[in-house]
Design a protein around this motif. Sequence first.
Motif, PDB file in Angstrom:
ATOM      1  N   GLY A 272     -32.339   3.386  53.548  1.00 41.00           N
ATOM      2  CA  GLY A 272     -33.193   2.736  53.929  1.00 41.00           C
ATOM      3  C   GLY A 272     -34.230   3.029  52.198  1.00 41.00           C
ATOM      4  O   GLY A 272     -33.988   2.938  51.498  1.00 41.00           O
ATOM      5  N   THR A 273     -35.377   2.743  52.730  1.00 41.58           N
ATOM      6  CA  THR A 273     -36.900   2.850  51.738  1.00 41.58           C
ATOM      7  C   THR A 273     -36.977   3.609  51.193  1.00 41.58           C
ATOM      8  O   THR A 273     -36.849   5.078  51.846  1.00 41.58           O
ATOM      9  CB  THR A 273     -38.497   2.333  52.373  1.00 41.58           C
ATOM     10  N   GLN A 274     -36.601   4.001  49.992  1.00 47.10           N
ATOM     11  CA  GLN A 274     -36.382   5.586  48.988  1.00 47.10           C
ATOM     12  C   GLN A 274     -37.945   6.028  48.932  1.00 47.10           C
ATOM     13  O   GLN A 274     -39.339   5.232  49.018  1.00 47.10           O
ATOM     14  CB  GLN A 274     -35.975   4.870  47.888  1.00 47.10           C
ATOM     15  N   ASN A 275     -38.225   7.065  48.344  1.00 48.49           N
ATOM     16  CA  ASN A 275     -39.318   7.823  47.559  1.00 48.49           C
ATOM     17  C   ASN A 275     -39.948   7.009  47.173  1.00 48.49           C
ATOM     18  O   ASN A 275     -39.353   7.982  45.600  1.00 48.49           O
ATOM     19  CB  ASN A 275     -39.583   9.560  48.279  1.00 48.49           C
ATOM     20  N   HIS A 276     -40.494   5.864  46.519  1.00 41.23           N
ATOM     21  CA  HIS A 276     -40.560   5.165  45.352  1.00 41.23           C
ATOM     22  C   HIS A 276     -41.419   6.520  44.427  1.00 41.23           C
ATOM     23  O   HIS A 276     -40.921   6.638  42.524  1.00 41.23           O
ATOM     24  CB  HIS A 276     -41.116   4.195  45.036  1.00 41.23           C
ATOM     25  N   GLU A 277     -42.704   6.641  44.538  1.00 42.11           N
ATOM     26  CA  GLU A 277     -43.377   7.857  44.118  1.00 42.11           C
ATOM     27  C   GLU A 277     -42.860   8.738  44.329  1.00 42.11           C
ATOM     28  O   GLU A 277     -42.575   9.202  42.679  1.00 42.11           O
ATOM     29  CB  GLU A 277     -44.552   8.670  44.794  1.00 42.11           C
ATOM     30  N   GLY A 278     -41.740   9.750  44.381  1.00 42.20           N
ATOM     31  CA  GLY A 278     -41.351  10.908  44.059  1.00 42.20           C
ATOM     32  C   GLY A 278     -40.216  10.355  42.436  1.00 42.20           C
ATOM     33  O   GLY A 278     -39.491  11.623  42.190  1.00 42.20           O
ATOM     34  N   ILE A 279     -39.475   9.216  43.005  1.00 44.88           N
ATOM     35  CA  ILE A 279     -38.137   8.961  41.874  1.00 44.88           C
ATOM     36  C   ILE A 279     -39.619   8.882  40.976  1.00 44.88           C
ATOM     37  O   ILE A 279     -38.722   9.712  39.590  1.00 44.88           O
ATOM     38  CB  ILE A 279     -37.247   7.566  42.178  1.00 44.88           C
ATOM     39  N   VAL A 280     -40.628   7.291  40.617  1.00 45.29           N
ATOM     40  CA  VAL A 280     -40.956   7.856  39.498  1.00 45.29           C
ATOM     41  C   VAL A 280     -41.515   9.289  39.035  1.00 45.29           C
ATOM     42  O   VAL A 280     -41.186   9.652  37.172  1.00 45.29           O
ATOM     43  CB  VAL A 280     -42.388   6.772  39.923  1.00 45.29           C
ATOM     44  N   GLY A 281     -41.786  10.449  40.345  1.00 40.96           N
ATOM     45  CA  GLY A 281     -42.213  11.751  39.513  1.00 40.96           C
ATOM     46  C   GLY A 281     -40.863  12.354  38.411  1.00 40.96           C
ATOM     47  O   GLY A 281     -41.103  12.526  37.881  1.00 40.96           O
ATOM     48  N   ALA A 282     -39.713  11.989  39.266  1.00 42.74           N
ATOM     49  CA  ALA A 282     -38.706  12.778  38.705  1.00 42.74           C
ATOM     50  C   ALA A 282     -37.854  12.507  37.429  1.00 42.74           C
ATOM     51  O   ALA A 282     -37.886  13.056  36.486  1.00 42.74           O
ATOM     52  CB  ALA A 282     -37.408  12.079  40.033  1.00 42.74           C
ATOM     53  N   ALA A 283     -38.520  10.882  37.425  1.00 41.62           N
ATOM     54  CA  ALA A 283     -38.345  10.452  35.740  1.00 41.62           C
ATOM     55  C   ALA A 283     -39.708  11.158  34.831  1.00 41.62           C
ATOM     56  O   ALA A 283     -39.102  11.349  33.830  1.00 41.62           O
ATOM     57  CB  ALA A 283     -39.350   8.600  35.602  1.00 41.62           C
ATOM     58  N   ALA A 284     -40.447  11.172  35.189  1.00 44.72           N
ATOM     59  CA  ALA A 284     -41.855  12.092  34.888  1.00 44.72           C
ATOM     60  C   ALA A 284     -41.439  13.183  34.341  1.00 44.72           C
ATOM     61  O   ALA A 284     -41.905  13.489  32.905  1.00 44.72           O
ATOM     62  CB  ALA A 284     -43.302  11.718  35.182  1.00 44.72           C
ATOM     63  N   ALA A 285     -40.739  14.012  35.348  1.00 49.12           N
ATOM     64  CA  ALA A 285     -40.199  15.327  34.715  1.00 49.12           C
ATOM     65  C   ALA A 285     -39.360  15.859  33.640  1.00 49.12           C
ATOM     66  O   ALA A 285     -39.163  15.947  33.267  1.00 49.12           O
ATOM     67  CB  ALA A 285     -39.725  15.965  36.099  1.00 49.12           C
ATOM     68  N   VAL A 286     -38.442  14.374  33.891  1.00 48.22           N
ATOM     69  CA  VAL A 286     -37.440  14.612  32.198  1.00 48.22           C
ATOM     70  C   VAL A 286     -38.185  14.129  31.716  1.00 48.22           C
ATOM     71  O   VAL A 286     -37.805  14.732  30.191  1.00 48.22           O
ATOM     72  CB  VAL A 286     -36.184  13.180  33.019  1.00 48.22           C
ATOM     73  N   GLU A 287     -39.380  13.150  31.489  1.00 44.62           N
ATOM     74  CA  GLU A 287     -39.904  13.105  30.445  1.00 44.62           C
ATOM     75  C   GLU A 287     -40.511  13.810  29.809  1.00 44.62           C
ATOM     76  O   GLU A 287     -40.692  14.241  28.210  1.00 44.62           O
ATOM     77  CB  GLU A 287     -40.916  12.079  30.149  1.00 44.62           C
ATOM     78  N   PHE A 288     -40.876  14.948  30.375  1.00 47.45           N
ATOM     79  CA  PHE A 288     -41.958  15.773  30.007  1.00 47.45           C
ATOM     80  C   PHE A 288     -41.411  17.365  29.861  1.00 47.45           C
ATOM     81  O   PHE A 288     -41.351  17.497  28.473  1.00 47.45           O
ATOM     82  CB  PHE A 288     -42.253  16.466  31.488  1.00 47.45           C
ATOM     83  N   LEU A 289     -39.789  17.623  29.951  1.00 43.25           N
ATOM     84  CA  LEU A 289     -38.893  18.481  29.030  1.00 43.25           C
ATOM     85  C   LEU A 289     -38.092  18.264  27.666  1.00 43.25           C
ATOM     86  O   LEU A 289     -38.373  18.767  27.162  1.00 43.25           O
ATOM     87  CB  LEU A 289     -37.186  18.506  30.332  1.00 43.25           C
ATOM     88  N   ALA A 290     -38.120  16.454  28.198  1.00 41.12           N
ATOM     89  CA  ALA A 290     -37.739  15.838  26.670  1.00 41.12           C
ATOM     90  C   ALA A 290     -39.429  15.830  25.440  1.00 41.12           C
ATOM     91  O   ALA A 290     -38.780  15.769  23.914  1.00 41.12           O
ATOM     92  CB  ALA A 290     -37.460  14.245  26.948  1.00 41.12           C
ATOM     93  N   SER A 291     -40.535  15.908  26.095  1.00 40.02           N
ATOM     94  CA  SER A 291     -41.143  16.352  25.570  1.00 40.02           C
ATOM     95  C   SER A 291     -41.799  17.934  24.629  1.00 40.02           C
ATOM     96  O   SER A 291     -42.340  18.350  23.696  1.00 40.02           O
ATOM     97  CB  SER A 291     -42.831  15.679  25.662  1.00 40.02           C
ATOM     98  N   VAL A 292     -40.841  18.167  25.074  1.00 42.18           N
ATOM     99  CA  VAL A 292     -40.644  20.150  24.826  1.00 42.18           C
ATOM    100  C   VAL A 292     -40.109  20.015  23.290  1.00 42.18           C
ATOM    101  O   VAL A 292     -41.012  21.044  22.260  1.00 42.18           O
ATOM    102  CB  VAL A 292     -40.166  20.658  25.243  1.00 42.18           C
ATOM    103  N   ALA A 293     -39.372  19.326  22.833  1.00 43.48           N
ATOM    104  CA  ALA A 293     -38.854  19.075  21.517  1.00 43.48           C
ATOM    105  C   ALA A 293     -39.726  17.599  21.262  1.00 43.48           C
ATOM    106  O   ALA A 293     -39.192  17.498  19.803  1.00 43.48           O
ATOM    107  CB  ALA A 293     -37.611  18.704  21.739  1.00 43.48           C
ATOM    108  N   GLY A 294     -41.495  17.471  21.584  1.00 46.42           N
ATOM    109  CA  GLY A 294     -41.579  16.434  20.428  1.00 46.42           C
ATOM    110  C   GLY A 294     -41.600  14.889  21.679  1.00 46.42           C
ATOM    111  O   GLY A 294     -40.918  14.634  21.999  1.00 46.42           O
ATOM    112  N   GLU A 295     -42.486  14.234  20.706  1.00 45.04           N
ATOM    113  CA  GLU A 295     -42.487  12.718  21.545  1.00 45.04           C
ATOM    114  C   GLU A 295     -41.202  11.528  21.038  1.00 45.04           C
ATOM    115  O   GLU A 295     -41.431  10.281  21.407  1.00 45.04           O
ATOM    116  CB  GLU A 295     -44.030  11.994  21.855  1.00 45.04           C
TER     117      GLU A 295
END
Length: 417
Positions: A272-295
């Motif tokens: 079915g149709t996925q939770n697109h905004e949730g998937i985008v948010g999951a990617a942003a959470a990965v970026e947040f974790l990576a940002s702990v070590a800088g951008e």
Amino acid sequence: MRSGQEVFGLPPTSVDELRIQFPALSRSHVGKAVAYFDGPGGTQVPERVVAAMADYLVNHNANTHWSYPTSQETDAALTEARAALADFVGGRPDEIAFGANMTTLTFHLARTLAARWGPGDEVVVTELDHHANVAPWRRLAGERGITVRSVPLDPETGQLVPGALERLLGPRTRLVAIGGASNALGTVNDIAAAARLARDVGALTFMDAVHYAPHVLLDVAALGVDLLACSAYKFYGPHVGVLWGRRAVLESLDPPKLDPAPAEPPEHLETGTQNHEGIVGAAAAVEFLASVAGEDGARRDRLAAAFAALHGRGQHLIERLWEGLGGIRGVRRLGPPPTEPRTPTISFAVAGHRSEAVARTLAARGVFVSHGDFYAPTVVERYGYGTDGVVRAGCACYTTPDEIDRLLDGIESVARR
């Protein structure tokens, strides 16, 4: 009152810089700033994750695979999300599927795998696991005649009984389903060793990484697993599940789906149709974790550096909490000590006090903890708390030593009653 403002594993300003990114940390309760120790049930969310989800919904919201801008933008966002989660687990973007949550994905996967299994085939689970990695496989016993065997937990150590997994494996073993870390005890399992044993008998390994993923950098190649599931809301993202599978394994699967739906992995596992905004948010959470070590720098490299720093700090926090609990009369700590592989999550009981009453008393002090069995009832029952449950406190990236002290002071107050 204990003292100490130490910040371990990160520069002195980093914890404050992390905390300011979480709007929820500005909340107060009964006139006190809230200290969130409920991360094992779901962490708080940084502003950048909220902003990414809002931006998608406001500016790009559409269904997929059509020839107009917002649909194409959605396709691009999902492609980027697969790349981000692939970096998170150490796999490939075309090995990442999304779903409602780990439980839903695992039920779907179990039925898909079982289509090629029958009576006499065996699945091995463990007593240490969340039942999202037990119930889907046990269901197959009734539906397909599969035999389910379980690796026992040793309550004395909080770990699986040594050698028990190897003794349960045999020529009819088709899958080993094992958690990376216990959401109830914090115990970290030796997944690489379990996967080697499974391969030796020709079986697949499925790893429940829900509690593991926020605390230990995933590396599916080093772990040697074939399939893995986790949930973004445990690592600072929204409520969405992630399934990784080795490409060759995904290609061998024939999941139930609508005929017009994509037939190739990984999309063939997404119903079915996925939770697109949730998937985008999951990617942003990965970026947040990576940002702990800088951008700057490759995302996987930044994730490795960030997890190393956060793990070091979490280790000091859990030592502080473990030792503090050990000094309170009437408190029983469950699971392995900090000298053993574990996450910064501790479950405990206070003699003479129900777990819910302890949680309510702490909440009245602005300290939020979980209570009950955390969908790991076998673990709680093995410790003798099946009717009441236990109290659980988990440290997250935003936890401070002062919050640990507030928690310990609250438990001391309860124990003295």
